[in-house]
Motif scaffolding. Structure first.
Motif, PDB file in Angstrom:
ATOM      1  N   UNK A   1       0.831  -1.184   0.000  1.00 12.73           N
ATOM      2  CA  UNK A   1       0.000   0.000   0.000  1.00 12.73           C
ATOM      3  C   UNK A   1       0.880   1.254   0.000  1.00 12.73           C
ATOM      4  N   UNK A   2       0.434   2.279  -0.709  1.00 13.13           N
ATOM      5  CA  UNK A   2       1.179   3.539  -0.784  1.00 13.13           C
ATOM      6  C   UNK A   2       0.993   4.336   0.512  1.00 13.13           C
ATOM      7  N   UNK A   3       2.099   4.887   1.005  1.00 17.13           N
ATOM      8  CA  UNK A   3       2.057   5.720   2.209  1.00 17.13           C
ATOM      9  C   UNK A   3       2.750   7.045   1.935  1.00 17.13           C
ATOM     10  N   UNK A   4       2.151   8.115   2.462  1.00 22.44           N
ATOM     11  CA  UNK A   4       2.736   9.449   2.381  1.00 22.44           C
ATOM     12  C   UNK A   4       3.226   9.781   3.788  1.00 22.44           C
ATOM     13  N   UNK A   5       4.553   9.824   3.928  1.00 21.00           N
ATOM     14  CA  UNK A   5       5.164  10.066   5.238  1.00 21.00           C
ATOM     15  C   UNK A   5       5.731  11.479   5.252  1.00 21.00           C
ATOM     16  N   UNK A   6       5.337  12.241   6.260  1.00 19.83           N
ATOM     17  CA  UNK A   6       5.800  13.609   6.402  1.00 19.83           C
ATOM     18  C   UNK A   6       6.786  13.668   7.567  1.00 19.83           C
ATOM     19  N   UNK A   7       7.938  14.287   7.316  1.00 16.06           N
ATOM     20  CA  UNK A   7       9.010  14.334   8.308  1.00 16.06           C
ATOM     21  C   UNK A   7       9.393  15.789   8.557  1.00 16.06           C
ATOM     22  N   UNK A   8       9.344  16.206   9.806  1.00 15.11           N
ATOM     23  CA  UNK A   8       9.832  17.517  10.198  1.00 15.11           C
ATOM     24  C   UNK A   8      11.251  17.303  10.714  1.00 15.11           C
ATOM     25  N   UNK A   9      12.220  17.987  10.092  1.00 13.38           N
ATOM     26  CA  UNK A   9      13.612  17.750  10.472  1.00 13.38           C
ATOM     27  C   UNK A   9      14.388  19.059  10.498  1.00 13.38           C
ATOM     28  N   UNK A  10      15.518  19.021  11.163  1.00 13.23           N
ATOM     29  CA  UNK A  10      16.369  20.199  11.231  1.00 13.23           C
ATOM     30  C   UNK A  10      16.895  20.538   9.846  1.00 13.23           C
ATOM     31  N   UNK A  11      16.905  21.821   9.534  1.00 16.96           N
ATOM     32  CA  UNK A  11      17.374  22.292   8.232  1.00 16.96           C
ATOM     33  C   UNK A  11      18.901  22.440   8.317  1.00 16.96           C
ATOM     34  N   UNK A  12      19.578  21.318   8.278  1.00 13.03           N
ATOM     35  CA  UNK A  12      21.031  21.265   8.438  1.00 13.03           C
ATOM     36  C   UNK A  12      21.657  20.476   7.299  1.00 13.03           C
ATOM     37  N   UNK A  13      22.906  20.792   6.937  1.00  9.98           N
ATOM     38  CA  UNK A  13      23.592  20.005   5.905  1.00  9.98           C
ATOM     39  C   UNK A  13      23.674  18.531   6.303  1.00  9.98           C
ATOM     40  N   UNK A  14      23.376  17.665   5.366  1.00 11.29           N
ATOM     41  CA  UNK A  14      23.482  16.231   5.600  1.00 11.29           C
ATOM     42  C   UNK A  14      22.216  15.566   6.116  1.00 11.29           C
ATOM     43  N   UNK A  15      21.235  16.345   6.561  1.00 12.78           N
ATOM     44  CA  UNK A  15      20.015  15.755   7.128  1.00 12.78           C
ATOM     45  C   UNK A  15      19.266  14.939   6.073  1.00 12.78           C
ATOM     46  N   UNK A  16      19.088  15.497   4.897  1.00 12.78           N
ATOM     47  CA  UNK A  16      18.402  14.782   3.827  1.00 12.78           C
ATOM     48  C   UNK A  16      19.174  13.528   3.438  1.00 12.78           C
ATOM     49  N   UNK A  17      20.467  13.639   3.370  1.00 14.27           N
ATOM     50  CA  UNK A  17      21.318  12.510   3.020  1.00 14.27           C
ATOM     51  C   UNK A  17      21.139  11.352   4.007  1.00 14.27           C
ATOM     52  N   UNK A  18      21.023  11.669   5.283  1.00 14.27           N
ATOM     53  CA  UNK A  18      20.845  10.621   6.290  1.00 14.27           C
ATOM     54  C   UNK A  18      19.485   9.927   6.133  1.00 14.27           C
ATOM     55  N   UNK A  19      18.438  10.693   5.815  1.00 12.21           N
ATOM     56  CA  UNK A  19      17.114  10.090   5.617  1.00 12.21           C
ATOM     57  C   UNK A  19      17.130   9.177   4.397  1.00 12.21           C
ATOM     58  N   UNK A  20      17.664   9.654   3.293  1.00 13.90           N
ATOM     59  CA  UNK A  20      17.727   8.857   2.067  1.00 13.90           C
ATOM     60  C   UNK A  20      18.615   7.627   2.290  1.00 13.90           C
ATOM     61  N   UNK A  21      19.699   7.803   3.012  1.00 13.70           N
ATOM     62  CA  UNK A  21      20.593   6.691   3.333  1.00 13.70           C
ATOM     63  C   UNK A  21      19.899   5.613   4.139  1.00 13.70           C
ATOM     64  N   UNK A  22      19.025   6.029   5.036  1.00 12.31           N
ATOM     65  CA  UNK A  22      18.263   5.071   5.838  1.00 12.31           C
ATOM     66  C   UNK A  22      17.393   4.204   4.921  1.00 12.31           C
ATOM     67  N   UNK A  23      16.729   4.827   3.965  1.00 10.14           N
ATOM     68  CA  UNK A  23      15.884   4.072   3.039  1.00 10.14           C
ATOM     69  C   UNK A  23      16.709   3.094   2.206  1.00 10.14           C
ATOM     70  N   UNK A  24      17.809   3.576   1.640  1.00  9.69           N
ATOM     71  CA  UNK A  24      18.597   2.705   0.757  1.00  9.69           C
ATOM     72  C   UNK A  24      19.287   1.591   1.533  1.00  9.69           C
ATOM     73  N   UNK A  25      19.765   1.872   2.735  1.00 16.40           N
ATOM     74  CA  UNK A  25      20.465   0.856   3.526  1.00 16.40           C
ATOM     75  C   UNK A  25      19.552  -0.313   3.890  1.00 16.40           C
ATOM     76  N   UNK A  26      18.264  -0.029   4.019  1.00 11.59           N
ATOM     77  CA  UNK A  26      17.316  -1.078   4.411  1.00 11.59           C
ATOM     78  C   UNK A  26      16.510  -1.625   3.241  1.00 11.59           C
ATOM     79  N   UNK A  27      16.830  -1.148   2.037  1.00 14.60           N
ATOM     80  CA  UNK A  27      16.170  -1.661   0.845  1.00 14.60           C
ATOM     81  C   UNK A  27      14.747  -1.153   0.635  1.00 14.60           C
TER      82      UNK A  27
END
Length: 163
Positions: A1-27
């Protein structure tokens, strides 16, 4: 099923990279991803569309909450919400095709935002089904280029994502 996940995060360098990395690391696959600063310049709102069972989405949510830059995570699909996507599409429009393309844009409540003697560029907003239906309604050979933003979503009514 499709899910729309909304994330409030600190506007800091590398934050987006860590979120995307979490997705890719776990497949986990990301279907769409949008991110921009909020009304508070120190925070960004990230909207991720992914597909998975309730158990997989629960795991994703738990992993996201563990990231140091993440302030809050909400699965918008758990309640009433609104989702929209923006598409810019450049289509060939020559001769009798011009009127047909204009008519299609009107039917889908799109706006023609650029006109040349051989093409129209159309702006269209709506849910993913509407965007896809517009693309499928056009002659494939007429499509020159498409750009899509990915889904942005917000809870209906009083449901908000804030600190």
């Amino acid at each position: 099923m499709k899910h729309v996940i909304s994330v409030l995060m600190e506007n800091e360098p590398g934050a987006l990279s860590r979120v995307v990395g979490l997705f890719s690391a776990r497949g986990y696959n990301i279907e769409t991803l949008t991110v921009a600063p909020t009304e508070d310049a120190t925070l960004s709102r990230l909207t991720v569309v992914t597909v998975g069972s309730d158990e997989v989405i629960e795991q994703i949510t738990k992993h996201l909450n563990r990231l140091v830059d993440v302030v809050k995570v909400v699965d918008l699909t758990e309640g009433a919400h609104i989702e929209r996507e923006l598409m810019l599409i450049k289509v060939r429009a020559v001769g009798k095709e011009r009127e047909e393309v204009k008519r299609m844009a009107d039917i889908f409540r799109g706006r023609i935002i650029d006109v040349t003697d051989k093409s129209y560029t159309i702006e269209l907003t709506g849910n993913q089904d509407k965007i896809q239906a517009f693309i499928e309604a056009l002659d494939r050979s007429a499509i020159m280029e498409t750009v899509r933003t990915g889904v942005s979503g917000i809870g209906r009514g009083e449901r908000i994502l804030k600190l």
